[in-house]
Design a protein around this motif. Structure first.
Motif, PDB file in Angstrom:
ATOM      1  N   PHE A 136       0.819  -1.210   0.000  1.00 50.65           N
ATOM      2  CA  PHE A 136       0.000   0.000   0.000  1.00 50.65           C
ATOM      3  C   PHE A 136       0.855   1.263   0.000  1.00 50.65           C
ATOM      4  O   PHE A 136       0.544   2.239  -0.693  1.00 50.65           O
ATOM      5  N   VAL A 137       1.944   1.250   0.781  1.00 50.28           N
ATOM      6  CA  VAL A 137       2.784   2.453   0.878  1.00 50.28           C
ATOM      7  C   VAL A 137       3.927   2.451  -0.144  1.00 50.28           C
ATOM      8  O   VAL A 137       4.720   3.392  -0.186  1.00 50.28           O
ATOM      9  N   GLY A 138       4.016   1.402  -0.954  1.00 49.55           N
ATOM     10  CA  GLY A 138       5.035   1.355  -1.994  1.00 49.55           C
ATOM     11  C   GLY A 138       6.381   0.829  -1.554  1.00 49.55           C
ATOM     12  O   GLY A 138       7.405   1.137  -2.187  1.00 49.55           O
ATOM     13  N   LEU A 139       6.406   0.000  -0.494  1.00 48.78           N
ATOM     14  CA  LEU A 139       7.677  -0.513   0.018  1.00 48.78           C
ATOM     15  C   LEU A 139       7.795  -2.031  -0.073  1.00 48.78           C
ATOM     16  O   LEU A 139       8.677  -2.609   0.564  1.00 48.78           O
ATOM     17  N   ILE A 140       6.958  -2.676  -0.852  1.00 46.49           N
ATOM     18  CA  ILE A 140       7.008  -4.130  -0.890  1.00 46.49           C
ATOM     19  C   ILE A 140       8.373  -4.623  -1.372  1.00 46.49           C
ATOM     20  O   ILE A 140       8.852  -5.681  -0.954  1.00 46.49           O
ATOM     21  N   ARG A 155      11.893   5.311   5.588  1.00 52.03           N
ATOM     22  CA  ARG A 155      11.631   4.987   6.995  1.00 52.03           C
ATOM     23  C   ARG A 155      10.336   5.644   7.457  1.00 52.03           C
ATOM     24  O   ARG A 155       9.564   5.068   8.227  1.00 52.03           O
ATOM     25  N   ARG A 156      10.083   6.869   6.969  1.00 47.68           N
ATOM     26  CA  ARG A 156       8.815   7.534   7.283  1.00 47.68           C
ATOM     27  C   ARG A 156       7.629   6.738   6.747  1.00 47.68           C
ATOM     28  O   ARG A 156       6.620   6.553   7.417  1.00 47.68           O
ATOM     29  N   LEU A 157       7.747   6.277   5.500  1.00 43.88           N
ATOM     30  CA  LEU A 157       6.671   5.478   4.911  1.00 43.88           C
ATOM     31  C   LEU A 157       6.492   4.164   5.660  1.00 43.88           C
ATOM     32  O   LEU A 157       5.362   3.686   5.835  1.00 43.88           O
ATOM     33  N   LEU A 158       7.596   3.577   6.113  1.00 44.81           N
ATOM     34  CA  LEU A 158       7.516   2.322   6.869  1.00 44.81           C
ATOM     35  C   LEU A 158       6.778   2.540   8.185  1.00 44.81           C
ATOM     36  O   LEU A 158       5.978   1.692   8.605  1.00 44.81           O
ATOM     37  N   GLU A 159       7.024   3.674   8.830  1.00 45.03           N
ATOM     38  CA  GLU A 159       6.317   3.968  10.079  1.00 45.03           C
ATOM     39  C   GLU A 159       4.813   4.079   9.833  1.00 45.03           C
ATOM     40  O   GLU A 159       4.006   3.600  10.637  1.00 45.03           O
ATOM     41  N   ILE A 160       4.432   4.681   8.711  1.00 43.57           N
ATOM     42  CA  ILE A 160       3.013   4.785   8.382  1.00 43.57           C
ATOM     43  C   ILE A 160       2.430   3.399   8.098  1.00 43.57           C
ATOM     44  O   ILE A 160       1.313   3.080   8.522  1.00 43.57           O
TER      45      ILE A 160
END
Length: 252
Positions: A136-140, A155-160
């Motif tokens: 969903f956040v584009g980190l797969i 890292r910000r996106l991972l926290e979300i």
């Protein structure tokens, strides 16, 4: 969805919040802005249970939550990020997001030790949810990367993603684009829109990046010295003389 009613927060003789009122309707992207030291993070800490207000109350989905413990408030459907990224650096991106899902599991220590059927089922659910949120956040593509090895924006996106794994109805983002460049900020803005449009989440965000706030939010609440000085749509806030004086130290 969220009502803040006449909230005061005193630290000894310091008045951090004074008679603060704020309403966030379901489905809205609501901005909370103000100069440094205006009380924004203190208000978020009151809403999420890190502080019990000196006076007043916080209502979430029709129920009073002020004074409850942070974990109880989180389980009610209200989740937050923090100003400083706070991940498990030696765990992978996938493992970090799985920890978010753990608040929704029901197995105990004995179940984990003996790897009971329930433990295995819920661990599989956590794994699947973590992959879903990373997608969903584009980190797969970073699922197996240690958190400490990710660049700051990711890292910000991972926290979300970890927050979304808790399945919050109301997402509180504390300075989500602090320290980001314009491209990274735009990615977060698109993600916030996506959270509302695809996941039907309500968002309350604190941010100093005015372009980000003004282009994203439906309504804004402005704090100064612990009090609300203005509320309204972004275009009205931009032209509010008291807000301009608050930020610039003078009137036009």
């Amino acid at each position: 969805m969220l009502e803040v009613n006449k909230v005061d927060m005193f630290f000894g003789g310091l008045v951090a919040l004074k008679s603060v009122n704020m309403t966030v309707p379901k489905g809205e992207i609501h901005g909370l802005i103000g100069p440094n030291g205006s009380g924004k993070t203190t208000l978020i800490n009151v809403i999420t249970g890190f502080y019990a207000p000196t006076a007043g109350e916080v209502i979430f989905n029709g129920k009073k939550i002020s004074g409850l413990a942070p974990n109880v408030i989180s389980l009610s459907g209200l989740g937050r990020t923090f100003q400083n990224v706070n991940l498990f650096p030696e765990m992978t991106a996938l493992e970090n997001v799985m920890t978010g899902y753990c608040v929704r599991t029901g197995y105990n220590l004995a179940s984990a030790i003996f790897e009971t059927r329930r433990f295995k089922r819920e661990e599989q659910e956590a794994y699947e949810e973590a992959e879903k949120q990373l997608e969903f956040v584009g980190l797969i593509g970073e699922r197996d990367t240690l958190a400490k090895n990710l660049p700051y924006g990711k890292r910000r996106l991972l926290e979300i993603a970890r927050l979304l794994a808790t399945d919050p109805q109301l997402v509180l983002l504390d300075e989500p684009v602090a320290g980001m460049n314009e491209q990274e900020s735009e990615e977060v803005a698109q993600l916030v829109h996506k959270m509302r449009q695809e996941d039907n989440r309500t968002i309350l965000l604190i941010e100093h990046h005015m372009k980000f706030v003004m282009s994203l939010c439906d309504q804004l609440t402005v704090l100064s010295s612990g009090s609300v000085i203005a509320e309204g749509r972004p275009e009205s806030i931009q032209n509010n003389e008291e807000v301009i004086a608050c930020y610039l130290g003078k009137r036009r």
